[in-house]
Design a protein around this motif. Structure first.
Motif, mmCIF file in Angstrom:
data_model
loop_
_atom_site.group_PDB
_atom_site.id
_atom_site.type_symbol
_atom_site.label_atom_id
_atom_site.label_comp_id
_atom_site.label_asym_id
_atom_site.label_seq_id
_atom_site.Cartn_x
_atom_site.Cartn_y
_atom_site.Cartn_z
ATOM 1 N N PRO A 10 -50.125 -29.036 -17.491
ATOM 2 C CA PRO A 10 -51.389 -29.094 -16.750
ATOM 3 C C PRO A 10 -52.392 -28.273 -17.549
ATOM 4 O O PRO A 10 -51.995 -27.405 -18.346
ATOM 5 N N ILE A 11 -53.663 -28.519 -17.374
ATOM 6 C CA ILE A 11 -54.624 -27.607 -18.004
ATOM 7 C C ILE A 11 -54.921 -26.526 -16.979
ATOM 8 O O ILE A 11 -55.121 -26.799 -15.800
ATOM 9 N N TYR A 13 -56.462 -23.396 -14.844
ATOM 10 C CA TYR A 13 -57.756 -22.891 -14.369
ATOM 11 C C TYR A 13 -58.061 -21.566 -15.052
ATOM 12 O O TYR A 13 -57.176 -20.704 -15.157
ATOM 13 N N GLY A 21 -46.182 -17.440 -14.739
ATOM 14 C CA GLY A 21 -46.095 -18.735 -14.052
ATOM 15 C C GLY A 21 -46.654 -19.826 -14.955
ATOM 16 O O GLY A 21 -46.058 -20.893 -15.117
ATOM 17 N N TRP A 223 -61.176 -32.691 -10.288
ATOM 18 C CA TRP A 223 -59.847 -33.237 -10.585
ATOM 19 C C TRP A 223 -59.926 -34.516 -11.428
ATOM 20 O O TRP A 223 -59.056 -34.765 -12.256
ATOM 21 N N ALA A 226 -60.572 -33.105 -14.785
ATOM 22 C CA ALA A 226 -59.414 -32.423 -15.373
ATOM 23 C C ALA A 226 -58.303 -33.395 -15.778
ATOM 24 O O ALA A 226 -57.769 -33.323 -16.890
ATOM 25 N N ASN A 229 -58.279 -35.182 -19.078
ATOM 26 C CA ASN A 229 -58.005 -34.497 -20.353
ATOM 27 C C ASN A 229 -56.854 -35.142 -21.107
ATOM 28 O O ASN A 229 -56.806 -35.118 -22.338
ATOM 29 N N GLY A 259 -46.418 -28.239 -12.099
ATOM 30 C CA GLY A 259 -45.804 -27.501 -10.992
ATOM 31 C C GLY A 259 -45.863 -28.365 -9.737
ATOM 32 O O GLY A 259 -46.702 -29.259 -9.623
ATOM 33 N N ILE A 262 -49.085 -29.639 -7.549
ATOM 34 C CA ILE A 262 -50.131 -30.576 -7.966
ATOM 35 C C ILE A 262 -49.582 -31.991 -8.167
ATOM 36 O O ILE A 262 -50.135 -32.786 -8.910
ATOM 37 N N GLY A 289 -40.350 -26.268 -10.020
ATOM 38 C CA GLY A 289 -40.592 -25.391 -8.869
ATOM 39 C C GLY A 289 -41.438 -24.192 -9.263
ATOM 40 O O GLY A 289 -42.010 -24.146 -10.351
ATOM 41 N N TRP A 290 -41.488 -23.248 -8.387
ATOM 42 C CA TRP A 290 -42.331 -22.072 -8.614
ATOM 43 C C TRP A 290 -41.519 -20.879 -9.081
ATOM 44 O O TRP A 290 -40.373 -20.692 -8.668
ATOM 45 N N LYS A 297 -44.644 -16.932 -4.254
ATOM 46 C CA LYS A 297 -45.108 -17.595 -5.467
ATOM 47 C C LYS A 297 -45.970 -16.629 -6.273
ATOM 48 O O LYS A 297 -46.874 -16.002 -5.734
ATOM 49 N N MET A 298 -45.663 -16.544 -7.547
ATOM 50 C CA MET A 298 -46.461 -15.669 -8.394
ATOM 51 C C MET A 298 -47.845 -16.285 -8.542
ATOM 52 O O MET A 298 -47.982 -17.407 -9.011
HETATM 53 N N1 MSP Z 1 -56.215 -26.860 -13.173
HETATM 54 C C1 MSP Z 1 -55.200 -27.383 -12.346
HETATM 55 C C2 MSP Z 1 -54.367 -28.389 -13.089
HETATM 56 C C3 MSP Z 1 -55.127 -29.526 -13.661
HETATM 57 S S1 MSP Z 1 -54.114 -30.584 -14.583
HETATM 58 C C4 MSP Z 1 -55.033 -31.918 -14.854
HETATM 59 C C5 MSP Z 1 -54.308 -26.230 -11.888
HETATM 60 N N2 MSP Z 1 -54.336 -25.128 -12.640
HETATM 61 S S2 MSP Z 1 -53.514 -23.763 -12.369
HETATM 62 O O1 MSP Z 1 -54.016 -22.773 -13.283
HETATM 63 O O2 MSP Z 1 -53.528 -23.448 -10.981
HETATM 64 O O3 MSP Z 1 -52.113 -24.017 -12.938
HETATM 65 C C6 MSP Z 1 -51.270 -24.879 -12.414
HETATM 66 C C7 MSP Z 1 -49.959 -24.886 -13.150
HETATM 67 O O4 MSP Z 1 -49.547 -23.588 -13.655
HETATM 68 C C8 MSP Z 1 -48.896 -25.260 -12.170
HETATM 69 O O5 MSP Z 1 -48.848 -26.619 -11.912
HETATM 70 C C9 MSP Z 1 -47.699 -24.758 -12.894
HETATM 71 O O6 MSP Z 1 -47.408 -25.652 -13.912
HETATM 72 C C10 MSP Z 1 -48.177 -23.434 -13.477
HETATM 73 N N3 MSP Z 1 -47.964 -22.306 -12.577
HETATM 74 C C11 MSP Z 1 -48.892 -21.428 -12.093
HETATM 75 N N4 MSP Z 1 -48.262 -20.508 -11.304
HETATM 76 C C12 MSP Z 1 -46.948 -20.761 -11.276
HETATM 77 C C13 MSP Z 1 -45.828 -20.163 -10.694
HETATM 78 N N5 MSP Z 1 -45.886 -19.077 -9.966
HETATM 79 N N6 MSP Z 1 -44.629 -20.736 -10.930
HETATM 80 C C14 MSP Z 1 -44.480 -21.849 -11.713
HETATM 81 N N7 MSP Z 1 -45.514 -22.442 -12.264
HETATM 82 C C15 MSP Z 1 -46.752 -21.941 -12.046
HETATM 83 O O7 MSP Z 1 -53.622 -26.402 -10.901
#
Ligand code: MSP
Length: 675
Positions: A10-11, A13, A21, A223, A226, A229, A259, A262, A289-290, A297-298
């Motif tokens: 994922p890209i 934020y 994470g 979205w 995003a 991309n 994750g 999403i 998973g997380w 969740k972190m």
């Molecule tokens: N920007 C969106 C994704 C857009 S993709 C077209 C987004 N970003 S995010 O910064 O919130 O990161 C999401 C991703 O970071 C999760 O889907 C996961 O892959 C990873 N993770 C962020 N925190 C996490 C945990 N605590 N545990 C596992 N993965 C985690 O959503």
């Protein structure tokens, strides 16, 4: 023709600094990409940052920066971290780049030209943290992903005819490989079966986004921006021949790894957008998973993140990579702890692979002058040698399947338990050091066989583990005199390829043992960071101006540092959700080894609460006893330094100064609510 393989993360934020994470997904993708390269695929591995939208705009405002400045800084942090972690991405896309913006507009145009976009009015609830429209919700209802209160949005928007794709999507999910694992697939099917409503895909109340083509008063829904991309980075919508070629070659993606939170965006919206634009669909969406820390969740908003840098500083990138993929069953949630990390590091890396490499190679140096010895004549063989060979062959086959299924922990378990542990035992049973003391021909032959067998098993374990721990394995490979590990062809990996007479290079330990202080050092580094930087909330506008336990005070994250926009205002109902109460401090003491923290017991009328607060630099504990304070009583508990903190003490946070506790001029009864 060479097979291609395209994988994406994922890209991320940029309102949050990178943490483990984010690292988790990126490491998993990197492992797959590295393995695919070793299998000979023409691999393209993409990652990047998601930089538009109101959440980012607000975070920038709260930090007192322009969105561009702010996103530049955080995107650079992600980039730097991935470099340090040995991530082998082929590109890094930022959604604020020109190439992306133009190509997203092209995608929008195509979908519109195909008749799937119309103008309408949206009135409903929106979660700013997840950038999610929550269908059917009422004002104040919580977001189904993060549980924060949704905000009411009312504006004229462009809509996407999502409802037109319900049947097509359901057909798509009939292919069981499209959404993995099965639990996520079922979740998506039931969501789509329950009915799809058209989706608002533009916003007009802020401007930090990509303008809608021909109607720049609107920006494209973050979205849609995003998700695109995945195609813009490889050349979709470009007029350059080279970019068009790349798009033709790599799209569709083989794996979008994400994750679990999403899944809906990737498995429902994304394929629908692609169908609407007449573009091919990705082959698989794989959700993991997380990563949990202290049982939840972190995430930045929970304030329980662990930075990857801390682990890199103390144990190195391979330790983090190995731990996350070995310890967490991919697809399920898994816990992170420094204790477990150090334990795994010592047992599997220092005492496991590291020790096998150093003892085997040292003995080849000592007894055979640094040259891989001849596996000797039949008389010097025992069935145990054959057992190691069989195990190695089985592990090669088994690993291939496990890696293909993204079962990283099972693959590593196979290498470590079936092979490395077995070779360790084989070495102990065969006592090469005793054989080395003897000069008779039989002992020499037996010694040659034992060391060849061990070295060959080491070579195979090293090649198989390379995608997960690239740095250490490359060093072991070089020490074995085998050259560059990147040139290994995994399709051909088999027993017996270690050439006799191969000259070893200088031997150096790859995983020095970590002692107990490593845990403390990492914990301290993280505690210090947490207590010296206030964790900016995901949504600064709804954060009360308080000194979070245990955060000390910089004003950076509070709304005071930037004018709130209209949308940032909260309703009286939102405010009523915060249970502010008067309490009296009964006990106050320092938290050992944490300069900024105090442990407090606060009587709030109905009960006595334990709180951990970052106010030790401003208040001596003894001066606090009997003092009346304001606490946020309904904050979810969190653990700090092993102590549960049940609430948050309210303080002013002057910029650059120490926190000042809120109090009252008149007397006020304990337990009184502030409203
Ligand atoms: N920007 C969106 C994704 C857009 S993709 C077209 C987004 N970003 S995010 O910064 O919130 O990161 C999401 C991703 O970071 C999760 O889907 C996961 O892959 C990873 N993770 C962020 N925190 C996490 C945990 N605590 N545990 C596992 N993965 C985690 O959503």
């Amino acid at each position: 023709m060479t097979r291609k393989f395209y994988i994406t993360t994922p890209i991320y934020y940029v309102n949050a600094h990178p943490h483990i994470g984010h690292a988790y997904t990126t490491i998993a993708c990197d492992t797959v990409a590295r393995r695919q390269r070793m299998l000979g695929a023409d691999t393209f591995f993409l990652t990047g940052t998601d930089e538009h939208g109101q959440k980012i705009e607000r975070a920038a405002q709260a930090a007192g920066k322009t969105p561009q400045q702010f996103t530049d800084e955080v995107a650079a942090e992600f980039r730097t971290l991935w470099k340090r972690m040995g991530i082998s991405n082929d590109d890094f896309i930022r959604t604020t780049e020109e190439r992306h913006k133009k190509r997203v507009q092209e995608l929008f145009r195509r979908i519109r030209a195909n008749g799937f976009i119309y103008k309408g009015r949206y009135t409903g609830q929106y979660c700013f943290s997840d950038e999610l429209y929550v269908d059917g919700a009422r004002p104040g209802d919580p977001c189904p992903i993060c549980s924060r209160p949704t905000e009411t949005v009312e504006e004229e928007n462009y809509f996407f005819k999502l409802s037109a794709f319900q049947d097509k999507l359901l057909e798509l999910y009939a292919n069981a490989d499209f959404v993995r694992p099965e639990t996520r697939r079922n979740e998506v099917i039931s969501f789509v079966r329950s009915g799809l409503r058209d989706l608002s895909i533009s916003r007009s109340t802020f401007s930090w986004g990509i303008p809608v083509p021909d109607d720049p008063r609107h920006v494209i829904y973050v979205w849609l921006d995003a998700l695109a991309n995945y195609i813009t980075a490889i050349g979709f919508g470009s007029s350059h021949a080279g970019a068009q070629e790349a798009f033709k070659k790599y799209w569709p993606a083989d794996v979008h790894m994400i994750g679990k939170e999403i899944v809906r965006f990737h498995c429902v919206y994304w394929p629908a957008f692609l169908l609407a634009a007449n573009l091919p669909l990705p082959r698989a969406i794989v959700a993991h998973g997380w990563l949990l820390f202290e049982e939840s969740k972190m995430s930045k908003s929970r304030g329980n993140i662990v930075r990857a840098e801390t682990i890199l500083d103390v144990l190195g990138a391979d330790a983090l990579r190995y731990f996350l993929l070995r310890e967490v069953v991919f697809g399920q949630d898994g816990s992170f702890s420094f204790d477990a990390l150090v334990q795994r590091y010592n047992s599997d890396l220092a005492n496991g692979l590291g020790n096998l490499a150093s003892r085997t190679l040292t003995m080849i140096n000592r007894y055979f002058n640094g040259e891989v010895p001849y596996p000797s004549h039949a008389a010097a063989r025992t069935p145990a040698d054959g057992v190691i060979r069989e195990k190695a062959e089985m592990v090669i086959a088994e690993c291939s399947q496990f890696f293909t299924d993204h079962q990283f922990s099972a693959a590593l378990e196979s290498i470590w338990i079936r092979l490395i542990a077995a070779v360790d035992k084989y070495i102990v049973d065969n006592e090469p050091w005793s054989l080395g003391e003897k000069q008779d021909e039989n002992s020499r032959s037996r010694l040659a066989t034992v060391l060849y067998t061990s070295a060959e098993a080491l070579r195979i374990a090293t090649a198989l583990a390379h995608p997960v721990i690239p740095d250490a394995t490359a060093r072991i490979w070089a020490q074995m005199g085998l050259g560059d590990i990147k040139s290994v062809d995994l399709n051909k990996l088999a027993w017996g390829q270690l050439r006799l007479g191969t000259k070893l290079n200088e031997i150096q330990p790859v995983f020095p043992r970590a002692d107990k202080s490593a845990i403390e050092r990492m914990q301290q580094m993280e505690d210090e960071r947490r207590s010296s930087t206030i964790e900016e909330a995901k949504l600064p506008a709804v954060q009360p101006a308080v000194a979070q336990a245990p955060a000390a005070p910089p004003a950076a994250a509070t709304p005071a540092s930037g004018p709130a926009t209209d949308n940032a205002k909260i309703t009286i109902d939102d405010f009523a959700k915060i249970d502010l109460r008067v309490g009296v401090i009964k006990v106050a003491e320092r938290v050992p080894k944490a300069d900024k923290l105090l442990r407090l017991e606060v009587d709030i009328g109905t009960e006595v609460r334990q709180l951990v607060a970052g106010i030790a630099e401003a208040y001596a504990p003894e001066t606090l006893i009997g003092r009346k304070v304001v606490i946020v009583a309904n904050l979810a508990p969190r653990k700090l330094r092993g102590l549960e903190s049940n609430g948050m003490i309210v303080a002013a946070s002057p910029e650059g100064g120490k926190p000042v506790l809120a109090g009252f001029l008149e007397d006020v009864p304990i337990g009184a609510r502030l409203k």
